[in-house]
Design a protein around this motif. Structure first.
Motif, short mmCIF file in Angstrom:
data_model
loop_
_atom_site.label_atom_id
_atom_site.label_comp_id
_atom_site.label_asym_id
_atom_site.label_seq_id
_atom_site.Cartn_x
_atom_site.Cartn_y
_atom_site.Cartn_z
N MET A 1 0.88 -1.13 0.08
CA MET A 1 0.08 -0.04 0.27
C MET A 1 0.78 1.26 0.06
O MET A 1 1.55 1.58 0.82
CB MET A 1 -0.93 -0.01 1.20
N ARG A 2 0.89 1.81 -1.17
CA ARG A 2 1.91 3.17 -1.40
C ARG A 2 0.84 4.28 -1.90
O ARG A 2 -0.14 3.90 -2.64
CB ARG A 2 2.77 2.70 -2.09
N PRO A 3 1.21 5.33 -1.84
CA PRO A 3 0.49 6.47 -2.50
C PRO A 3 0.62 6.46 -3.82
O PRO A 3 1.71 6.05 -4.17
CB PRO A 3 0.82 7.69 -1.87
N ARG A 4 -0.22 6.69 -4.85
CA ARG A 4 -0.09 7.03 -6.05
C ARG A 4 0.47 8.34 -6.44
O ARG A 4 0.69 9.20 -5.64
CB ARG A 4 -1.37 6.84 -6.92
N PRO A 5 0.74 8.77 -7.63
CA PRO A 5 1.55 9.94 -7.94
C PRO A 5 0.08 11.16 -7.67
O PRO A 5 -0.86 10.95 -7.91
CB PRO A 5 1.77 9.99 -9.33
N GLY A 6 0.91 11.98 -6.91
CA GLY A 6 -0.10 13.19 -6.47
C GLY A 6 -0.75 12.93 -5.22
O GLY A 6 -1.52 13.70 -4.65
N GLU A 7 -0.28 11.97 -4.44
CA GLU A 7 -1.08 11.43 -3.08
C GLU A 7 0.14 11.46 -2.08
O GLU A 7 1.15 11.03 -2.52
CB GLU A 7 -1.66 10.14 -3.51
N VAL A 8 -0.69 11.44 -0.72
CA VAL A 8 0.21 11.03 0.33
C VAL A 8 -0.83 10.05 1.13
O VAL A 8 -2.13 10.04 0.81
CB VAL A 8 0.63 12.24 1.08
N TRP A 36 -0.81 14.60 9.57
CA TRP A 36 0.45 13.97 9.16
C TRP A 36 -0.01 12.98 8.18
O TRP A 36 -0.85 12.48 8.11
CB TRP A 36 0.93 13.35 10.41
N ALA A 37 0.91 13.01 7.44
CA ALA A 37 0.72 11.95 6.18
C ALA A 37 2.14 11.48 5.84
O ALA A 37 3.28 12.09 6.25
CB ALA A 37 0.16 12.54 5.03
N VAL A 38 2.13 10.53 4.96
CA VAL A 38 3.56 10.08 4.38
C VAL A 38 3.51 9.76 3.01
O VAL A 38 2.65 9.48 2.37
CB VAL A 38 4.13 8.61 5.10
N ASP A 39 4.75 9.81 2.49
CA ASP A 39 4.96 9.69 1.03
C ASP A 39 5.32 8.08 0.68
O ASP A 39 5.21 7.41 1.57
CB ASP A 39 6.07 10.71 0.39
N HIS A 40 5.93 7.84 -0.63
CA HIS A 40 6.05 6.69 -1.03
C HIS A 40 7.01 5.86 -0.33
O HIS A 40 6.82 4.78 0.16
CB HIS A 40 6.23 6.59 -2.50
N ASP A 41 8.22 6.43 -0.07
CA ASP A 41 9.20 6.09 0.76
C ASP A 41 9.14 5.54 2.05
O ASP A 41 9.43 4.61 2.34
CB ASP A 41 10.49 6.77 0.26
N ARG A 42 8.13 6.50 2.69
CA ARG A 42 8.05 6.26 4.25
C ARG A 42 6.78 5.73 4.56
O ARG A 42 6.55 5.29 5.62
CB ARG A 42 8.05 7.77 4.89
N ALA A 43 5.99 5.15 3.45
CA ALA A 43 4.70 4.40 3.74
C ALA A 43 4.97 3.30 4.65
O ALA A 43 4.19 2.73 5.40
CB ALA A 43 3.97 4.26 2.62
N PRO A 44 5.79 2.28 4.15
CA PRO A 44 6.09 1.14 4.92
C PRO A 44 6.17 1.14 6.67
O PRO A 44 6.25 0.37 7.23
CB PRO A 44 7.29 0.55 4.32
N ASP A 45 6.84 2.56 6.88
CA ASP A 45 6.89 2.70 8.21
C ASP A 45 5.58 2.39 8.91
O ASP A 45 5.65 2.52 10.14
CB ASP A 45 7.49 4.26 8.53
N PRO A 102 -4.62 14.44 -1.08
CA PRO A 102 -3.92 15.13 -2.23
C PRO A 102 -2.82 15.86 -1.55
O PRO A 102 -2.46 16.54 -0.64
CB PRO A 102 -4.78 16.44 -2.46
N ALA A 103 -1.52 15.53 -2.24
CA ALA A 103 -0.24 15.99 -2.21
C ALA A 103 0.17 17.25 -2.13
O ALA A 103 0.75 17.89 -1.23
CB ALA A 103 0.79 15.31 -2.88
N THR A 104 -0.91 17.85 -2.86
CA THR A 104 -0.66 19.32 -2.84
C THR A 104 -0.81 20.28 -1.67
O THR A 104 -0.70 21.29 -1.60
CB THR A 104 -1.46 19.92 -4.00
N GLU A 105 -1.54 19.55 -0.73
CA GLU A 105 -2.14 20.07 0.33
C GLU A 105 -1.07 20.01 1.56
O GLU A 105 -1.22 20.44 2.76
CB GLU A 105 -3.42 19.64 1.15
N PHE A 106 0.09 19.27 1.26
CA PHE A 106 1.21 19.01 2.19
C PHE A 106 2.45 19.64 1.86
O PHE A 106 2.84 19.58 0.72
CB PHE A 106 1.17 17.64 2.49
N GLU A 107 3.15 19.48 2.78
CA GLU A 107 4.90 20.27 2.81
C GLU A 107 5.50 18.99 3.50
O GLU A 107 4.98 18.27 4.51
CB GLU A 107 4.97 21.44 3.08
#
Length: 175
Positions: A1-8, A36-45, A102-107
């Motif tokens: 389970m990982r985010p798709r492009p444009g998602e966290v 709080w959210a995570v990107d593709h690389d940190r999702a497995p955490d 939506p990843a656009t809402e996050f930094e």
């Protein structure tokens, strides 16, 4: 389970969240309120029950072959997670959900997370993450089950691997 492009992603055991509102977590080390959210690389955490203590290590620039082989294991890929036996039943039985946001809402917050300072609505209903053990296997992430995390954690922290520890306060006491 990982985010798709444009998602966290935000992982939760609660499948009823309809809106994420910034808050200061009880364990926060900063005073600001965040979603709080995570990107593709940190999702497995976060492929674990919320309160499960875990130590994680992965190769990075500067990781030596000796450290990779000693901690991750020869021929075992580039990443390993460690948990305690006491959590294995819970890992196998938890119902975990992923919310796509939506990843656009996050930094980026430091190197490990994504944060939003305004409320965020999920892009759709939560998705069941499924079998967490199978998820690790499919991703090629080693999952080590130990009587106590502290020996592993100490070895990781003194190595050239990148690492993260989550909910370590819930681990068994040092032996």
């Amino acid at each position: 389970m990982r985010p798709r492009p444009g998602e966290v992603l935000h992982f939760s055991e609660d499948p009823t969240i309809t809106r994420f509102v910034p808050h200061v977590a009880a364990t926060a080390q900063q005073p600001e309120a965040y979603v709080w959210a995570v990107d593709h690389d940190r999702a497995p955490d976060y492929w674990f029950p919320r309160d499960c203590p875990r130590g994680m290590a992965w190769t990075a620039d500067g990781t030596t072959r000796e450290d990779r082989d000693r901690i991750i294991g020869p021929g075992c890929g580039t990443r390993v997670h460690a948990v305690e036996y006491a959590w294995l039943d819970r890992i196998a039985s938890v119902e975990l959900y992923a919310y796509r946001l939506p990843a656009t809402e996050f930094e980026r917050f430091q190197k490990h997370a994504m944060v939003a300072t305004e409320p965020v609505a999920p892009l759709g209903p939560p998705e069941s993450v499924g079998n967490l053990l199978e998820l690790h296997e499919e991703a090629g992430i080693g999952l080590r089950v130990l009587p106590n995390l502290w020996g592993f954690w100490d070895a990781v922290r003194s190595s050239t691997l990148a690492f993260s520890g989550i909910r370590l306060r819930n681990a068994r006491p040092r032996e």
